[in-house]
Design a protein around this motif. Structure first.
Motif, PDB file in Angstrom:
ATOM      1  N   GLY A  49       0.812  -1.209   0.000  1.00  0.00           N
ATOM      2  CA  GLY A  49       0.000   0.000   0.000  1.00  0.00           C
ATOM      3  C   GLY A  49       0.849   1.263   0.000  1.00  0.00           C
ATOM      4  N   LEU A  50       1.927   1.274   0.777  1.00  0.00           N
ATOM      5  CA  LEU A  50       2.818   2.441   0.820  1.00  0.00           C
ATOM      6  C   LEU A  50       3.490   2.674  -0.533  1.00  0.00           C
ATOM      7  N   VAL A  51       3.920   1.592  -1.160  1.00  0.00           N
ATOM      8  CA  VAL A  51       4.584   1.696  -2.468  1.00  0.00           C
ATOM      9  C   VAL A  51       3.627   2.295  -3.503  1.00  0.00           C
ATOM     10  N   LEU A  52       2.376   1.833  -3.495  1.00  0.00           N
ATOM     11  CA  LEU A  52       1.392   2.369  -4.436  1.00  0.00           C
ATOM     12  C   LEU A  52       1.081   3.823  -4.138  1.00  0.00           C
ATOM     13  N   ALA A  53       0.979   4.174  -2.857  1.00  0.00           N
ATOM     14  CA  ALA A  53       0.641   5.546  -2.483  1.00  0.00           C
ATOM     15  C   ALA A  53       1.728   6.539  -2.897  1.00  0.00           C
ATOM     16  N   LEU A  54       2.983   6.138  -2.751  1.00  0.00           N
ATOM     17  CA  LEU A  54       4.095   7.029  -3.087  1.00  0.00           C
ATOM     18  C   LEU A  54       4.523   6.919  -4.549  1.00  0.00           C
ATOM     19  N   GLN A  55       3.960   5.962  -5.273  1.00  0.00           N
ATOM     20  CA  GLN A  55       4.242   5.784  -6.693  1.00  0.00           C
ATOM     21  C   GLN A  55       5.749   5.722  -6.981  1.00  0.00           C
TER      22      GLN A  55
ATOM     23  N   ILE B  88       9.515   6.480   2.743  1.00  0.00           N
ATOM     24  CA  ILE B  88       8.844   5.182   2.814  1.00  0.00           C
ATOM     25  C   ILE B  88       9.574   4.226   3.758  1.00  0.00           C
ATOM     26  N   THR B  89      10.902   4.287   3.807  1.00  0.00           N
ATOM     27  CA  THR B  89      11.616   3.393   4.718  1.00  0.00           C
ATOM     28  C   THR B  89      11.398   3.795   6.174  1.00  0.00           C
ATOM     29  N   ILE B  90      11.359   5.102   6.445  1.00  0.00           N
ATOM     30  CA  ILE B  90      11.087   5.556   7.816  1.00  0.00           C
ATOM     31  C   ILE B  90       9.684   5.156   8.241  1.00  0.00           C
ATOM     32  N   VAL B  91       8.697   5.442   7.376  1.00  0.00           N
ATOM     33  CA  VAL B  91       7.309   5.098   7.708  1.00  0.00           C
ATOM     34  C   VAL B  91       7.161   3.588   7.876  1.00  0.00           C
ATOM     35  N   PHE B  92       7.744   2.822   6.968  1.00  0.00           N
ATOM     36  CA  PHE B  92       7.612   1.370   7.043  1.00  0.00           C
ATOM     37  C   PHE B  92       8.260   0.813   8.304  1.00  0.00           C
ATOM     38  N   CYS B  93       9.429   1.335   8.657  1.00  0.00           N
ATOM     39  CA  CYS B  93      10.106   0.868   9.868  1.00  0.00           C
ATOM     40  C   CYS B  93       9.287   1.187  11.113  1.00  0.00           C
TER      41      CYS B  93
ATOM     42  N   ALA C 239      20.310  -1.674  -8.309  1.00  0.00           N
ATOM     43  CA  ALA C 239      19.309  -0.627  -8.095  1.00  0.00           C
ATOM     44  C   ALA C 239      18.183  -1.128  -7.200  1.00  0.00           C
ATOM     45  N   LEU C 240      17.818  -2.390  -7.366  1.00  0.00           N
ATOM     46  CA  LEU C 240      16.728  -2.959  -6.579  1.00  0.00           C
ATOM     47  C   LEU C 240      17.085  -3.056  -5.094  1.00  0.00           C
ATOM     48  N   SER C 241      18.375  -3.002  -4.781  1.00  0.00           N
ATOM     49  CA  SER C 241      18.808  -3.130  -3.383  1.00  0.00           C
ATOM     50  C   SER C 241      18.825  -1.794  -2.643  1.00  0.00           C
ATOM     51  N   LEU C 242      18.559  -0.683  -3.332  1.00  0.00           N
ATOM     52  CA  LEU C 242      18.642   0.636  -2.690  1.00  0.00           C
ATOM     53  C   LEU C 242      17.678   0.809  -1.505  1.00  0.00           C
ATOM     54  N   PRO C 243      16.399   0.373  -1.611  1.00  0.00           N
ATOM     55  CA  PRO C 243      15.525   0.520  -0.437  1.00  0.00           C
ATOM     56  C   PRO C 243      16.084  -0.171   0.804  1.00  0.00           C
ATOM     57  N   ALA C 244      16.626  -1.378   0.637  1.00  0.00           N
ATOM     58  CA  ALA C 244      17.197  -2.086   1.782  1.00  0.00           C
ATOM     59  C   ALA C 244      18.431  -1.363   2.301  1.00  0.00           C
TER      60      ALA C 244
END
Length: 300
Positions: free
Chosen positions: A52-58, A198-203, A251-256
């Protein structure tokens, strides 16, 4: 990096194995409600919230999939340390980490393949192949088993190695984060605000759910502190290895990578917050049926 990343993850998981015994897996039977609640939050609730967060922040598709890989990753060994610092039930943490690491062999590929199918970040690539996933998780589980065997045969050596391996684990995380950032600086720069948000909110959401939901189910405060760190501190190193080794995308590892830096500070602040609620929650501090002892009182 092709060899260095799996090797670094193997060292991290070997350190986890040094802290485990077969009793840690059996202990889940003594606290089934806490374990079930934590696993449902970890495996179902958090990936749904992350989606849901990913979709909201596009977010761009590659970063969206990276967040889902992170959400599907089990708790890391750091959760045990934070649980100890903030007076959680460390034994429960260790048991959850053990069970979660095994279940992730199935759940992480499923969630990752769903994200790849939905967001389609790569036009020329199939999803996460099971053979490759099993290969990576062999790197995860085999070192854990070796660490457990070392603890069984040489417990004093395992105790002495605990701190050095923890230090190496932190250094491994720092190195893989630095490498991911350096390789994708432009993508990170252009999306840093969204990634940080998104990482702060998700954490924070993960930590909060891990504490509040068990309390709703009348699970003791110490156990709730443990579950909050267990499902709120994902194994960022594992997520980075899956992104770069299995999916072949730095690039896919940047969120982590971003999450791996921020979670330590966020978890620390959260720990002080919930520990400060100790007096207010004292009446419900332990699960129903547990008798207080002088030792328990001294440790609270």
């Amino acid at each position: 990096m092709t060899i260095g990343l799996p090797t670094g993850l193997a060292v991290v998981m070997f350190g986890l194995g040094l802290s485990l015994t077969p009793r840690d897996f059996a202990r889940v039977l003594t606290q089934p409600k806490a374990v079930v609640v934590a696993l449902v939050c970890q495996l179902l609730v958090l990936p749904t919230i992350c989606f849901g967060l990913v979709l909201a922040l596009q977010l761009p598709p590659v970063l969206a999939v990276g967040m889902m890989v992170l959400a599907a990753s089990p708790g890391g060994a750091a959760a045990n340390l934070y649980s100890h610092l903030f007076r959680g039930d460390v034994a429960l943490n260790i048991s959850l980490t053990a069970v979660n690491s095994v279940l992730a062999v199935l759940t992480l590929p499923l969630i990752t393949n769903f994200a790849l199918w939905y967001f389609e970040p790569f036009d020329d690539r199939l999803g996460m192949q099971w053979a490759k996933a099993v290969e990576v998780f062999a790197i995860v589980l085999v070192p854990v088993v070796i660490g457990m065997l070392v603890r069984r045969g040489w417990p004093h050596f395992a105790d002495r190695m605990d701190r050095p391996v923890r230090v190496v684990s932190v250094l491994v995380l720092i190195l893989v984060v630095a490498a991911a950032v350096a390789s994708n600086w432009v993508l990170l720069r252009d999306n840093f605000l969204d990634l940080a948000l998104i990482t702060i909110v998700f954490c924070l959401v993960s930590l909060s759910i891990g504490y509040v939901v068990p309390r709703w189910f009348r699970i003791g405060r110490r156990q709730a502190i443990s579950t909050s760190f267990e499902i709120g501190m994902h194994n960022a190193t594992l997520a980075i290895v899956v992104a770069q080794t299995v999916l072949d995308s730095v690039a896919l590892s940047l969120p982590a990578a971003v999450y791996g830096v921020l979670m330590f500070f966020l978890a620390c602040g959260f720990g002080f917050l919930v520990r400060g609620r100790g007096g207010a929650d004292a009446a419900a501090d332990d699960p129903v049926g547990r008798h207080h002892s002088p030792a328990d009182s001294a440790g609270s």
